[in-house]
Design an enzyme around this catalytic site. Structure first.
Site, mmCIF file in Angstrom:
data_model
loop_
_atom_site.group_PDB
_atom_site.id
_atom_site.type_symbol
_atom_site.label_atom_id
_atom_site.label_comp_id
_atom_site.label_asym_id
_atom_site.label_seq_id
_atom_site.Cartn_x
_atom_site.Cartn_y
_atom_site.Cartn_z
ATOM 1 N N CYS A 1 -14.134 -3.716 12.961
ATOM 2 C CA CYS A 1 -14.732 -3.686 11.624
ATOM 3 C C CYS A 1 -15.011 -5.078 11.098
ATOM 4 O O CYS A 1 -15.840 -5.253 10.222
ATOM 5 C CB CYS A 1 -13.802 -2.987 10.658
ATOM 6 S SG CYS A 1 -13.963 -1.223 10.715
ATOM 7 N N CYS B 1 -3.424 10.951 27.877
ATOM 8 C CA CYS B 1 -3.097 10.171 26.697
ATOM 9 C C CYS B 1 -4.229 9.168 26.432
ATOM 10 O O CYS B 1 -5.200 9.085 27.175
ATOM 11 C CB CYS B 1 -1.750 9.462 26.871
ATOM 12 S SG CYS B 1 -1.768 8.009 27.952
ATOM 13 N N LYS C 1 0.817 -1.218 0.000
ATOM 14 C CA LYS C 1 0.000 0.000 0.000
ATOM 15 C C LYS C 1 0.851 1.268 0.000
ATOM 16 O O LYS C 1 0.518 2.251 -0.670
ATOM 17 C CB LYS C 1 -0.905 0.026 1.237
ATOM 18 C CG LYS C 1 -2.091 -0.893 1.185
ATOM 19 C CD LYS C 1 -2.892 -0.731 2.475
ATOM 20 C CE LYS C 1 -4.078 -1.649 2.506
ATOM 21 N NZ LYS C 1 -4.776 -1.589 3.810
ATOM 22 N N CYS D 1 -4.922 6.917 29.223
ATOM 23 C CA CYS D 1 -5.678 7.511 30.338
ATOM 24 C C CYS D 1 -7.162 7.192 30.177
ATOM 25 O O CYS D 1 -7.897 7.061 31.155
ATOM 26 C CB CYS D 1 -5.508 9.026 30.358
ATOM 27 S SG CYS D 1 -3.886 9.605 30.866
#
Lengths: 241, 92
Positions: free
Chosen positions: A165, A147, A62, A150
């Site tokens: 997905c 972050c 890709k 967190c």
């Protein structure tokens, strides 16, 4: 408006739906250099969301196909394709050569790794994820606090416990929307402006046509940016495995 | 009756519904109510010990329940509860 970068530029993790959306917007804005890391290959079944890749590239890495497309459209933009998986072995080296990291990866292990590595390296991270008809976006400022970890404390084990997905698919334009927003945020950071999505979880829901933000705070017990962190550069691989 | 916002990946379990209006005095009771209506949803949110999974967050009116009273966080009518899991893309 363009944002010409003369520094180390952007490290983009992932050349899929999110990565294509981000890369197109960044290159069109004149942001260079753009390093793209991904070990995946072009599949026709994914082209509905990977707008820089073509059926003629099926089977190719890709990152090479993406770099060629961008090179044709934006020859002044330097694109550096790296046909590798972003992993604990190469994370530190890759982060050294960038000003901002954009996470367009497609799996939670890489997302946790990107967070941990960026916090430890002091690099800002623009995170996004798309599933089904919606997605999430947030920015981890330099050093975290807060972050990604967190908010989401641990990588699910096994990963199949987490929604993905593979169960619900992804609507093609959704990662494009999120990728474009990631590009906006990365450009903002490169211009030296404050991240707009730091400490804010942006939720995009296309059926409801809503985009809202939930504020989240630094977690004092966060394993990577808390008061007593247990994750170090040496332990990265162990923590995400 | 509070409104629970269902994240995209879990809508398969709620027959595609994005929001569920349901009764409960606490966040934990709301989840139990969801489970009664949509069997299987609780195990996607909570672990075997009944605690919220560590890659899932629940917000009560935009406040993280970890910093409130977790599943014992009181819920009022008109409150909005958001379930927010960590997600990642992949195959279609």
């Amino acid at each position: 408006m363009t944002t010409e970068s003369t520094g180390a530029g952007v490290l983009l993790i992932g050349a899929g739906g999110l990565g294509c959306g981000t890369a197109l917007a960044l290159a069109a804005a004149g942001i260079s250099p753009l390093t793209v890391v991904d070990d995946d290959h072009v599949e026709e079944s994914n082209l509905h969301r990977q707008v820089l890749l073509s059926a003629k590239d099926a089977g190719r890495p890709k990152v090479l196909a993406l770099a060629e497309t961008l090179g044709e459209r934006f020859p002044s933009v330097k694109v550096r394709p790296i046909a590798q998986r972003f992993d604990a072995a190469n994370a530190v080296r890759l982060l050294e050569d960038c000003d901002v990291v954009v996470d367009g990866s497609d799996n939670l292990a890489t997302k946790f790794l990107a967070n941990d590595a960026c916090v430890l390296a002091g690099k800002p991270l623009v995170h996004a994820a798309a599933v089904g008809t919606g997605g999430q976006l947030l920015t981890v400022p330099r050093g975290g606090r807060p972050c990604y970890r967190c908010l989401f404390e641990e990588l699910p084990a096994p990963e199949a416990d987490a929604p993905s997905c593979s169960e619900v698919g992804v609507l093609g334009p959704v990662p494009g929307v999120l990728g474009a927003l990631q590009a906006c945020e990365a450009a903002r950071i490169l211009r030296g402006e404050s991240p707009a999505f730091a400490g804010r979880l942006i939720r995009y829901d296309s059926p409801l046509m809503t985009m809202g933000a939930i504020r989240f705070r630094a977690n004092p017990s966060c394993r990577v940016c808390g008061t007593h962190p247990s994750i170090t550069a040496a332990s990265l691989e162990e923590c995400v495995s | 009756m509070a409104t629970v916002r269902i994240p995209t990946p879990l809508r398969k379990l709620t027959n595609g519904k994005e929001e569920i209006v349901t009764a409960g005095a606490t966040v934990g009771e709301l989840i139990a109510s969801l489970e009664a209506q949509f069997p299987g949803i609780k195990e996607r949110i909570c672990d075997d010990a009944g605690k919220v999974r560590r890659f899932v967050n629940i917000f009560a009116n935009d406040e993280d329940i970890r910093f409130l009273q977790n599943l014992d966080t009181p819920v009022k009518d008109s409150d909005e509860i958001s379930i927010v899991p960590a997600i990642a893309g992949g195959l279609f």
